[in-house]
Each structure stands twice: as structure tokens, then as C-alpha cells.
Motif scaffolding. Structure first.
Motif, PDB file in Angstrom:
ATOM      1  N   ARG A 125      -6.723  -1.278  -3.122  1.00 14.70           N
ATOM      2  CA  ARG A 125      -5.893  -0.969  -1.961  1.00 14.70           C
ATOM      3  C   ARG A 125      -4.901   0.124  -2.331  1.00 14.70           C
ATOM      4  N   GLU A 142      -8.318   0.251   2.200  1.00 12.91           N
ATOM      5  CA  GLU A 142      -8.685  -0.980   1.510  1.00 12.91           C
ATOM      6  C   GLU A 142     -10.186  -0.976   1.245  1.00 12.91           C
ATOM      7  N   GLU A 181     -17.078  -3.419   2.095  1.00 15.53           N
ATOM      8  CA  GLU A 181     -16.347  -2.928   3.256  1.00 15.53           C
ATOM      9  C   GLU A 181     -15.268  -1.933   2.851  1.00 15.53           C
ATOM     10  N   ARG A 220     -11.917  -0.178   4.765  1.00 13.50           N
ATOM     11  CA  ARG A 220     -11.074  -0.207   5.968  1.00 13.50           C
ATOM     12  C   ARG A 220      -9.909   0.762   5.804  1.00 13.50           C
ATOM     13  N   ASP A 241      -6.884  -1.099   8.810  1.00 13.96           N
ATOM     14  CA  ASP A 241      -7.585  -2.316   9.224  1.00 13.96           C
ATOM     15  C   ASP A 241      -8.779  -2.036  10.134  1.00 13.96           C
ATOM     16  N   ARG A 242      -9.243  -0.786  10.180  1.00 13.06           N
ATOM     17  CA  ARG A 242     -10.436  -0.448  10.950  1.00 13.06           C
ATOM     18  C   ARG A 242     -11.580  -0.171   9.977  1.00 13.06           C
ATOM     19  N   LEU A 243     -12.726  -0.780  10.253  1.00 11.01           N
ATOM     20  CA  LEU A 243     -13.884  -0.665   9.377  1.00 11.01           C
ATOM     21  C   LEU A 243     -14.498   0.730   9.475  1.00 11.01           C
ATOM     22  N   GLU A 254     -17.945   2.700   8.337  1.00 12.05           N
ATOM     23  CA  GLU A 254     -19.302   2.474   7.838  1.00 12.05           C
ATOM     24  C   GLU A 254     -19.699   3.587   6.870  1.00 12.05           C
TER      25      GLU A 254
END
Length: 250
Positions: free
Chosen positions: A152, A157, A164, A166, A169-171, A173
Motif C-alpha cells: 500500500r 493498494e 487485485e 485498487r 478503493d476502485r478496482l 483490471e
């Protein structure tokens, strides 16, 4: 008796099984050439002539490597690769595209979909076996023990367990290679990685991938954050050398 090898009843050496390879190829002569050379080197080989059977056999036999022709019936190689890499149970299987499609755009697409290597026809059987050996070495967990499972920095993150990434806090791809490139840089802020360093760490020291591949993946990695309207992680290009990660502010 030579360590690691058995012998038949007549004293002939039986090659040690080095791993399982799924060959997806609808041209019989090409498939047999690949099968013969892999078996001769000690690999167990599973054969498929179309994309549907390839996915079924991948689930049933859990190969270490898939050698995947693009122009196969039912589901083409692009779709097979995509489905393999999107399935958490199969994503760890290495995929080597073995195809007559030689355009740079096809190679880039293959890597973007998650392929670990790309071999064009006609190919040297010895080189193909060497590439299988290389991707299997990369996939061994021995050097992953030193990698942090969770990273982080600022709003970024990275979770290796969940695979994953992020931002705020949004993923986001990413393909497996894009994910590993980002994680490698983030794990050591400020360090300048040469392209050759990143090839060793992400593709493996024994790979045949060209250094420019790192640039292609890095550009696509950045574009994915921009497409999601998110801040691009602090990856800086060090002209003439490589890349480094600038620590993000919290």
C-alpha cells in the motif's frame, strides 16, 4: 542409476516427468512434432484440436503449460487464453502462443490477454522446448516467498492473494504481467529497474522476451488507470535506463 531417472526392464533410461503440457493445435503434423519433442525431453503431453476441448482438458488435467495455437476451431486461441486467465483456478497456468500470426499487434494482444510467451511458426523444436522449460521455472514458487503479499502506498493498494489492484478503493483490471510489473516497482520505491532487471523478475531470467516488451506493458498499464479516470501510479521513466516508482503521498 542416474538420480531422478528410472529404468525399464531392459535397462533403458525412462525420462523423468518434468511437467504436464497441454498442446492446442489442429494441424496434425505440427501437433505431432511438438508432442514428440516434449515427450523426448520428459514432459507429459495432453492434446487438444479445438478451443472447447482445450478449456475442458485444462480444467481436468491442470497442465503446467499450455501451448496454444490461435487459429483453432470452436474457440480461437485469443478466447481460450482470456478464459484461462480470468478463471482463478486456471490463471496460474503458463500460456505460450504458438502461431503463424507474426504481426506485432498480434503479439501485443497475446501479452495483453495474459500470455507468458509468443512463438511464431515456423519454429525450432529445441527453442520451443527451451521456452516451455523457461516459463515453468518462472512459475515455481521459490522466489515468490520473498514477495510481500500486500502493498500500500498513498491511495494505491496491491493484494497478491486476491490478485487485485485498487486505486482510491476502485478496482483496476490488469493482466498478470501488468500486475507483476506494478507490484515489483511498488515493492522498492526509488530503485531504478533496468528493462533487463524487470524481464528477469517478471518474465524470468531464461525467457526469450525482448526488452521492448517491458515498454509495451508499461504503456498499457498506465493507460488502464487513465481509462478508469484514476491517478496513474508514480511510475517514472528513467531515460536510457528503465523505470522506478515514486512513493505516493497519503
Amino acid at each position: 542409476m542416474t538420480p531422478g531417472r528410472g529404468r525399464g526392464t531392459e535397462g533403458a533410461a525412462i525420462p523423468e516427468r518434468l511437467g504436464r503440457v497441454l498442446v492446442v493445435e489442429d494441424e496434425r503434423d505440427v501437433a505431432e512434432l511438438i508432442r514428440y519433442n516434449l515427450v523426448s525431453e520428459g514432459y507429459e503431453v495432453v492434446m487438444a484440436t479445438n478451443g472447447t476441448d482445450a478449456l475442458r482438458l485444462a480444467r481436468e488435467s491442470r497442465p503446467d503449460v499450455v501451448l496454444l495455437d490461435i487459429m483453432v476451431p470452436q474457440l480461437n486461441g485469443w478466447e481460450v487464453c482470456l478464459r484461462l486467465k480470468q478463471d482463478p483456478a486456471l490463471a496460474g497456468i503458463a500460456v505460450i502462443m504458438v502461431t503463424g500470426r507474426v504481426a506485432e499487434g498480434d503479439k501485443v494482444l497475446g501479452f495483453e490477454l495474459g500470455a507468458d510467451d509468443y512463438v511464431t511458426k515456423p519454429f525450432s523444436p529445441r527453442e520451443l522446448v527451451a521456452r516451455v522449460r523457461a516459463v515453468m521455472r518462472r512459475g515455481k514458487p521459490s522466489d515468490s516467498k520473498e514477495k510481500k503479499a500486500h502493498l500500500r502506498t498513498g491511495d494505491l493498494e496491491i493484494d497478491r492473494y486476491r490478485f487485485e489492484v485498487r486505486m482510491k478503493d476502485r478496482l483496476v483490471e490488469l493482466t498478470p504481467k501488468e500486475f507483476e510489473l506494478l507490484a515489483t516497482l511498488v515493492s522498492t520505491p526509488g530503485r531504478v529497474f533496468r528493462r533487463e532487471d524487470l524481464l528477469d523478475l517478471v518474465w524470468g531470467r531464461d525467457g526469450f522476451v525482448e526488452p521492448r516488451t517491458v515498454d509495451v506493458h508499461m504503456a498499457r498499464l498506465r493507460r488502464k488507470f487513465l481509462a478508469a479516470k484514476l491517478e496513474v501510479p508514480g511510475i517514472e521513466t528513467v531515460r536510457g535506463v528503465g523505470y522506478r516508482f515514486r512513493e505516493l503521498e497519503s
